[in-house]
Design a protein around this motif. Sequence first.
Motif, PDB file in Angstrom:
ATOM      1  N   MET A  53      41.349  40.517 -22.514  1.00  0.00           N
ATOM      2  CA  MET A  53      40.387  40.507 -23.606  1.00  0.00           C
ATOM      3  C   MET A  53      39.597  39.201 -23.607  1.00  0.00           C
ATOM      4  O   MET A  53      38.387  39.195 -23.872  1.00  0.00           O
ATOM      5  N   TYR A  54      40.282  38.082 -23.286  1.00  0.00           N
ATOM      6  CA  TYR A  54      39.601  36.786 -23.342  1.00  0.00           C
ATOM      7  C   TYR A  54      38.747  36.514 -22.100  1.00  0.00           C
ATOM      8  O   TYR A  54      37.620  36.058 -22.203  1.00  0.00           O
ATOM      9  N   TYR A  55      39.279  36.800 -20.924  1.00  0.00           N
ATOM     10  CA  TYR A  55      38.567  36.451 -19.693  1.00  0.00           C
ATOM     11  C   TYR A  55      37.562  37.516 -19.255  1.00  0.00           C
ATOM     12  O   TYR A  55      36.634  37.210 -18.504  1.00  0.00           O
ATOM     13  N   ALA A  56      37.756  38.775 -19.680  1.00  0.00           N
ATOM     14  CA  ALA A  56      36.852  39.842 -19.251  1.00  0.00           C
ATOM     15  C   ALA A  56      36.163  40.540 -20.416  1.00  0.00           C
ATOM     16  O   ALA A  56      35.351  41.440 -20.193  1.00  0.00           O
ATOM     17  N   GLY A  57      36.473  40.156 -21.647  1.00  0.00           N
ATOM     18  CA  GLY A  57      35.793  40.728 -22.807  1.00  0.00           C
ATOM     19  C   GLY A  57      36.100  42.189 -23.052  1.00  0.00           C
ATOM     20  O   GLY A  57      35.292  42.901 -23.657  1.00  0.00           O
ATOM     21  N   LEU A  58      37.274  42.654 -22.614  1.00  0.00           N
ATOM     22  CA  LEU A  58      37.602  44.064 -22.794  1.00  0.00           C
ATOM     23  C   LEU A  58      37.998  44.356 -24.238  1.00  0.00           C
ATOM     24  O   LEU A  58      38.559  43.504 -24.925  1.00  0.00           O
ATOM     25  N   ARG A  59      37.693  45.563 -24.675  1.00  0.00           N
ATOM     26  CA  ARG A  59      38.188  46.042 -25.965  1.00  0.00           C
ATOM     27  C   ARG A  59      39.665  46.409 -25.798  1.00  0.00           C
ATOM     28  O   ARG A  59      40.093  46.758 -24.693  1.00  0.00           O
ATOM     29  N   PRO A  60      40.451  46.368 -26.900  1.00  0.00           N
ATOM     30  CA  PRO A  60      41.879  46.690 -26.769  1.00  0.00           C
ATOM     31  C   PRO A  60      42.137  48.049 -26.136  1.00  0.00           C
ATOM     32  O   PRO A  60      43.027  48.188 -25.288  1.00  0.00           O
TER      33      PRO A  60
END
Length: 294
Positions: A90-97
């Motif tokens: 989530m932090y390094y790739a900006g993925l949603r949960p």
Amino acid sequence: MLDDLAVKLDGTAAAASTIGRKKAVFSGALRYAVELGHLPAHPMNRVKWTAPKKSDEVDRTAVANPEQAARLLRAVRDSTPELEAFFGAMYYAGLRPEEVLNLHDLHYERSTWPDGWGWLHLGGAAVEVGSGWTDDGGAIEYRALKHRGVKDTRDVPAEPALCALLDRHIEQFPPGPDGRLFVTRRGPGGMYRPTNGRPVTANARHTAWRKARERGLTPAERKAGVAPVPYSLRHACLSGWLNAGVSAALAATWAGHSIAVLLKIYAKCLYGEQEAALRRIDAFRAEFGWPGTA
């Protein structure tokens, strides 16, 4: 009824987002009543009522800076190691949960050289909706990526730090029976074996995040509301991309947003944007020797 939607049970004002959600549900019910012939017309069309404005912008005080994010991820490693890579994605790739929950080993393209960048090829989302809302009675519904078609995919770069997290996670915590990386686990003596392959529950994720905030943030940072929920890591990632100079078009593509929505949400998180603009104006004036310039 609309006025009642704007307050909570204790009589205090409800949040603008809560009002908007309830109003949409209520309006849908009335629209369905019109279709069935129970009402001659939608009654909301005859009422002038303005809902409180909803702010979509991210509060910059809630966005963790890189040093705070590093502390939080270390705290997750200490308390809930099987979820460090989850929050790292989530932090390094900006993925949603829900995108992380659907992440398979095959979706992860490893770097071809040591300490290089990899790629995540996203193909869907695993959404926790409750057993009463699925056809098979399960609590998870597998959907297409947000704002995309059923067969659409999205490619997101995985920086070296994330690749290291994912490689360590896969080595220590083998994927579930269907290949998903983040599933419920159990086992004595620290042997975290996947069970039935069910994605990690929201309760488990939020419990791990509360522990991480207690361990990784100072009392002042917690009181200020730094990274209050796991989704704050996605905000931190996207803000970081924009502040690092990644174009809005490319950042929006990686994040799965439109450019307009991306800039609207993260308008307050562009650190140094005003100062840089003022310097450019100064340079422009100085080039022509206008009054007030060096």
